[in-house]
Design a protein around this motif. Structure first.
Motif, PDB file in Angstrom:
ATOM      1  N   THR A 116     -46.722  -0.612  17.896  1.00  0.00           N
ATOM      2  CA  THR A 116     -46.491  -1.951  18.258  1.00  0.00           C
ATOM      3  C   THR A 116     -45.016  -2.366  18.339  1.00  0.00           C
ATOM      4  OG1 THR A 116     -46.684  -2.648  15.966  1.00  0.00           O
ATOM      5  CG2 THR A 116     -48.829  -2.290  17.492  1.00  0.00           C
ATOM      6  N   LEU A 117     -44.121  -1.638  18.095  1.00  0.00           N
ATOM      7  CA  LEU A 117     -42.728  -2.100  18.044  1.00  0.00           C
ATOM      8  C   LEU A 117     -42.330  -2.995  18.896  1.00  0.00           C
ATOM      9  CD1 LEU A 117     -39.933  -1.640  16.379  1.00  0.00           C
ATOM     10  CD2 LEU A 117     -39.411   0.365  17.914  1.00  0.00           C
ATOM     11  N   ALA A 118     -42.488  -2.715  20.101  1.00  0.00           N
ATOM     12  CA  ALA A 118     -41.987  -3.699  21.209  1.00  0.00           C
ATOM     13  C   ALA A 118     -42.511  -4.963  21.437  1.00  0.00           C
ATOM     14  CB  ALA A 118     -42.301  -3.033  22.687  1.00  0.00           C
ATOM     15  N   SER A 119     -43.806  -5.247  21.005  1.00  0.00           N
ATOM     16  CA  SER A 119     -44.405  -6.606  20.875  1.00  0.00           C
ATOM     17  C   SER A 119     -43.885  -7.188  19.653  1.00  0.00           C
ATOM     18  CB  SER A 119     -45.982  -6.670  21.047  1.00  0.00           C
ATOM     19  OG  SER A 119     -46.248  -5.667  19.967  1.00  0.00           O
ATOM     20  N   THR A 120     -44.034  -6.518  18.738  1.00  0.00           N
ATOM     21  CA  THR A 120     -43.585  -7.023  17.424  1.00  0.00           C
ATOM     22  C   THR A 120     -42.018  -7.625  17.187  1.00  0.00           C
ATOM     23  OG1 THR A 120     -45.081  -5.659  16.046  1.00  0.00           O
ATOM     24  CG2 THR A 120     -43.156  -6.732  14.870  1.00  0.00           C
ATOM     25  N   VAL A 121     -41.386  -6.798  17.848  1.00  0.00           N
ATOM     26  CA  VAL A 121     -39.770  -7.264  17.823  1.00  0.00           C
ATOM     27  C   VAL A 121     -39.582  -8.434  19.150  1.00  0.00           C
ATOM     28  CG1 VAL A 121     -37.542  -6.387  18.886  1.00  0.00           C
ATOM     29  CG2 VAL A 121     -38.663  -4.901  17.188  1.00  0.00           C
ATOM     30  N   GLU A 122     -40.472  -8.450  19.944  1.00  0.00           N
ATOM     31  CA  GLU A 122     -40.206  -9.677  20.959  1.00  0.00           C
ATOM     32  C   GLU A 122     -40.766 -10.804  20.255  1.00  0.00           C
ATOM     33  OE1 GLU A 122     -38.922 -11.026  24.230  1.00  0.00           O
ATOM     34  OE2 GLU A 122     -38.898  -9.059  23.490  1.00  0.00           O
ATOM     35  N   HIS A 123     -41.873 -10.832  19.603  1.00  0.00           N
ATOM     36  CA  HIS A 123     -42.202 -11.885  18.632  1.00  0.00           C
ATOM     37  C   HIS A 123     -41.034 -12.508  17.641  1.00  0.00           C
ATOM     38  CE1 HIS A 123     -46.280 -12.145  20.047  1.00  0.00           C
ATOM     39  NE2 HIS A 123     -46.783 -10.916  19.692  1.00  0.00           N
ATOM     40  N   ILE A 124     -40.388 -11.431  17.197  1.00  0.00           N
ATOM     41  CA  ILE A 124     -39.459 -11.751  16.175  1.00  0.00           C
ATOM     42  C   ILE A 124     -38.226 -12.294  16.769  1.00  0.00           C
ATOM     43  CG2 ILE A 124     -37.722 -10.793  14.484  1.00  0.00           C
ATOM     44  CD1 ILE A 124     -40.067  -8.646  13.713  1.00  0.00           C
ATOM     45  N   ALA A 125     -37.775 -11.645  18.015  1.00  0.00           N
ATOM     46  CA  ALA A 125     -36.813 -12.241  18.767  1.00  0.00           C
ATOM     47  C   ALA A 125     -37.050 -13.621  19.157  1.00  0.00           C
ATOM     48  CB  ALA A 125     -36.473 -11.316  19.951  1.00  0.00           C
ATOM     49  N   GLU A 126     -38.108 -14.116  19.972  1.00  0.00           N
ATOM     50  CA  GLU A 126     -38.416 -15.145  20.261  1.00  0.00           C
ATOM     51  C   GLU A 126     -38.385 -16.511  19.250  1.00  0.00           C
ATOM     52  OE1 GLU A 126     -42.300 -14.808  22.119  1.00  0.00           O
ATOM     53  OE2 GLU A 126     -41.692 -13.765  23.903  1.00  0.00           O
ATOM     54  N   ALA A 127     -38.883 -15.920  18.072  1.00  0.00           N
ATOM     55  CA  ALA A 127     -38.803 -16.712  16.783  1.00  0.00           C
ATOM     56  C   ALA A 127     -37.249 -17.193  16.581  1.00  0.00           C
ATOM     57  CB  ALA A 127     -39.435 -16.290  15.733  1.00  0.00           C
ATOM     58  N   ALA A 128     -36.375 -15.985  16.435  1.00  0.00           N
ATOM     59  CA  ALA A 128     -35.053 -16.516  16.226  1.00  0.00           C
ATOM     60  C   ALA A 128     -34.417 -17.064  17.219  1.00  0.00           C
ATOM     61  CB  ALA A 128     -34.335 -14.788  16.300  1.00  0.00           C
ATOM     62  N   ASP A 129     -34.656 -17.090  18.687  1.00  0.00           N
ATOM     63  CA  ASP A 129     -34.207 -17.759  19.618  1.00  0.00           C
ATOM     64  C   ASP A 129     -34.446 -19.021  19.733  1.00  0.00           C
ATOM     65  OD1 ASP A 129     -32.455 -17.765  21.714  1.00  0.00           O
ATOM     66  OD2 ASP A 129     -33.887 -17.163  23.167  1.00  0.00           O
ATOM     67  N   ARG A 130     -35.740 -19.365  18.896  1.00  0.00           N
ATOM     68  CA  ARG A 130     -36.132 -21.016  18.652  1.00  0.00           C
ATOM     69  C   ARG A 130     -35.604 -21.650  17.535  1.00  0.00           C
ATOM     70  NH1 ARG A 130     -41.088 -18.481  20.034  1.00  0.00           N
ATOM     71  NH2 ARG A 130     -41.625 -18.743  17.688  1.00  0.00           N
ATOM     72  N   ASP A 131     -34.703 -20.803  16.766  1.00  0.00           N
ATOM     73  CA  ASP A 131     -34.349 -21.203  15.515  1.00  0.00           C
ATOM     74  C   ASP A 131     -33.237 -22.384  15.692  1.00  0.00           C
ATOM     75  OD1 ASP A 131     -33.361 -21.599  12.908  1.00  0.00           O
ATOM     76  OD2 ASP A 131     -32.723 -19.637  12.764  1.00  0.00           O
ATOM     77  N   THR A 255     -27.803 -14.670  19.500  1.00  0.00           N
ATOM     78  CA  THR A 255     -27.251 -13.438  18.929  1.00  0.00           C
ATOM     79  C   THR A 255     -28.482 -12.807  18.104  1.00  0.00           C
ATOM     80  OG1 THR A 255     -25.178 -14.390  19.001  1.00  0.00           O
ATOM     81  CG2 THR A 255     -25.362 -12.421  17.756  1.00  0.00           C
ATOM     82  N   ALA A 256     -29.130 -13.577  17.159  1.00  0.00           N
ATOM     83  CA  ALA A 256     -30.138 -13.267  16.318  1.00  0.00           C
ATOM     84  C   ALA A 256     -31.259 -12.577  17.288  1.00  0.00           C
ATOM     85  CB  ALA A 256     -30.626 -14.172  15.471  1.00  0.00           C
ATOM     86  N   ALA A 257     -31.469 -12.887  18.238  1.00  0.00           N
ATOM     87  CA  ALA A 257     -32.633 -12.555  19.222  1.00  0.00           C
ATOM     88  C   ALA A 257     -32.186 -11.134  19.686  1.00  0.00           C
ATOM     89  CB  ALA A 257     -33.013 -13.571  20.331  1.00  0.00           C
ATOM     90  N   ALA A 258     -30.917 -11.291  20.142  1.00  0.00           N
ATOM     91  CA  ALA A 258     -30.313 -10.019  20.695  1.00  0.00           C
ATOM     92  C   ALA A 258     -30.356  -8.736  19.610  1.00  0.00           C
ATOM     93  CB  ALA A 258     -28.858 -10.146  21.350  1.00  0.00           C
ATOM     94  N   LEU A 259     -29.963  -9.036  18.482  1.00  0.00           N
ATOM     95  CA  LEU A 259     -29.545  -8.061  17.256  1.00  0.00           C
ATOM     96  C   LEU A 259     -30.973  -7.433  17.229  1.00  0.00           C
ATOM     97  CD1 LEU A 259     -27.521 -10.088  14.787  1.00  0.00           C
ATOM     98  CD2 LEU A 259     -26.949  -7.882  15.780  1.00  0.00           C
ATOM     99  N   TYR A 260     -32.099  -8.221  17.000  1.00  0.00           N
ATOM    100  CA  TYR A 260     -33.694  -7.713  16.800  1.00  0.00           C
ATOM    101  C   TYR A 260     -33.888  -6.726  18.109  1.00  0.00           C
ATOM    102  CZ  TYR A 260     -33.702 -10.948  13.014  1.00  0.00           C
ATOM    103  OH  TYR A 260     -33.387 -11.336  11.762  1.00  0.00           O
ATOM    104  N   ARG A 261     -33.710  -7.218  19.086  1.00  0.00           N
ATOM    105  CA  ARG A 261     -33.991  -6.270  20.340  1.00  0.00           C
ATOM    106  C   ARG A 261     -32.976  -5.120  20.333  1.00  0.00           C
ATOM    107  NH1 ARG A 261     -34.199 -12.027  23.326  1.00  0.00           N
ATOM    108  NH2 ARG A 261     -36.646 -12.150  23.623  1.00  0.00           N
ATOM    109  N   ALA A 262     -31.961  -5.063  19.955  1.00  0.00           N
ATOM    110  CA  ALA A 262     -31.059  -3.863  19.824  1.00  0.00           C
ATOM    111  C   ALA A 262     -31.577  -3.082  18.762  1.00  0.00           C
ATOM    112  CB  ALA A 262     -29.544  -4.489  19.444  1.00  0.00           C
ATOM    113  N   ALA A 263     -31.749  -3.500  17.840  1.00  0.00           N
ATOM    114  CA  ALA A 263     -32.564  -2.749  16.897  1.00  0.00           C
ATOM    115  C   ALA A 263     -33.684  -1.891  17.157  1.00  0.00           C
ATOM    116  CB  ALA A 263     -32.954  -3.694  15.270  1.00  0.00           C
ATOM    117  N   ALA A 264     -34.682  -2.660  18.233  1.00  0.00           N
ATOM    118  CA  ALA A 264     -35.672  -1.793  18.659  1.00  0.00           C
ATOM    119  C   ALA A 264     -35.313  -0.661  19.413  1.00  0.00           C
ATOM    120  CB  ALA A 264     -36.605  -2.897  19.121  1.00  0.00           C
ATOM    121  N   LYS A 265     -34.036  -0.497  19.923  1.00  0.00           N
ATOM    122  CA  LYS A 265     -33.643   0.498  20.537  1.00  0.00           C
ATOM    123  C   LYS A 265     -33.069   1.659  19.536  1.00  0.00           C
ATOM    124  CE  LYS A 265     -32.415  -2.479  24.545  1.00  0.00           C
ATOM    125  NZ  LYS A 265     -33.230  -1.783  25.443  1.00  0.00           N
TER     126      LYS A 265
END
Length: 353
Positions: A116-131, A255-265
């Motif tokens: 579930t890594l891809a979907s979990t990271v997407e939820h985290i990134a979207e939450a960060a992007d709404r900060d 940037t926070a959203a991008a950092l989490y998406r980068a971590a998933a890679k």
């Protein structure tokens, strides 16, 4: 454990004989920072006790974004050249003025999975992007309040044995200027009574530098990998770099959203469905096992809002005198906001992430 006698001005030859054989000489980047800060704080305490020398100009502490750590007594002696050993019968060894360490908690190890890594990271990134945290002005300060506990290893020279303890959970507050050149740390019991300066010419991982990072995850990860070296696992260094940035800093939303998406890679990153921060909050975690130390670092997020809560270090494989399941570090972000002055505490509770 047999109490260790108090002593001062040890003989260097005798001290060297008591030390265990050295292990891997390479230290992770954040451990170098921790050791430097702890030693400099200790030296400042000794200097204050001895009284100021008019010939000496004031020297600020080196800046770091990670916390200082309680050092095992022989390490502190080797670095600072001073010996003061104390043993509290209710807990572990403590330096002068420091709370006695306690036994590290041991928990069940939950396996991680990348299903579930891809979907979990997407939820985290979207939450960060709404900060909606405000961007600091140049003359303001980023304020982060947290609850933390870190590892200290005690080496008994009489028996040539060692034991891993942890600091009691305690408060930590930092103030950081957006350019990274000014800052202050207040960590009662582990720093001088009034706190310690974080002023420095080193601006890496400051708000301003972080704001300039690419927001494309692939480009961002390439830039992070360019900062790694051959001292330890390259992928783990990249994961730790991202953890350093998001852990105790204010990061622009995109940037926070991008950092989490980068971590998933990063190879080896997994999802752990249950982890607990230093405030006892249960959440979902992004984690990676360090192949050199056997320790898994977990970034913990609220399972409903996906906001960042804190982090946990968990010994998964035997190593560093800690059995599997030992919790080697815990953090919890209690407040993260912007204030007008260094050492100013916000009047309102503010945001916890």
């Amino acid at each position: 454990m047999k109490p260790t006698p108090r002593f001062t001005q040890p003989d260097p030859v005798e001290l060297a004989r008591l030390l265990p054989a050295p292990g891997d000489p390479e230290l992770p980047r954040n451990r170098h920072r921790q050791l430097e800060d702890a030693v400099m704080a200790h030296i400042q305490q000794l200097h204050s006790a001895a009284g100021p020398d008019p010939a000496d100009a004031p020297r600020p502490a080196r800046r770091r974004l990670r916390r200082p750590v309680l050092i095992g007594i022989p390490v502190a002696l080797a670095l600072a050249g001073v010996a003061v050993v104390a043993l509290n019968t209710a807990g572990g060894p403590a330096g002068p003025g420091e709370p006695a360490p306690v036994a590290a908690p041991v928990v069940n190890i939950q396996a991680g999975s990348d299903l579930t890594l891809a979907s979990t990271v997407e939820h985290i990134a979207e939450a960060a992007d709404r900060d909606a945290l405000p961007a600091p002005c140049p003359n303001q300060f980023i304020y982060v309040k947290s609850k933390v506990s870190y590892t200290t290893t005690y080496v008994n020279g009489d028996t040539n044995s060692s034991h891993t303890w942890v600091q009691p959970l305690h408060a930590r507050e930092v103030w950081l200027s957006p350019d990274g050149r000014k800052g202050w740390l207040d960590e009662p019991g582990y720093q001088p009574e009034e706190g310690i300066t974080l002023d420095s010419d080193v601006t890496r991982d400051s708000y301003n530098e972080t704001k300039s990072l690419p927001t494309d995850p692939a480009a961002l990860l390439k830039k992070i990998y360019a900062r790694t070296n051959g001292e330890s696992d390259r992928d783990q260094q990249a994961f730790a770099t991202i953890g350093d940035i998001v852990g105790e800093q204010l990061v622009p939303a995109r940037t926070a959203a991008a950092l989490y998406r980068a971590a998933a890679k990063i190879p080896g990153v997994v999802v752990v469905t249950h982890s607990q921060d230093a405030a006892g909050r249960d959440g979902i975690a992004l984690a990676r096992l360090d192949p050199q130390t056997g320790q898994r670092i977990e970034w913990i997020f609220d399972r409903d809002t996906f906001a960042y809560l804190g982090s946990r270090g968990l010994q998964v494989a035997p190593g560093h005198d800690a059995e599997p399941g030992t919790v080697t570090e815990r953090t919890a972000i209690l407040q993260r906001t912007v204030v007008d002055e260094e050492k100013e505490r916000p009047a309102s509770p503010g945001r916890a992430s």
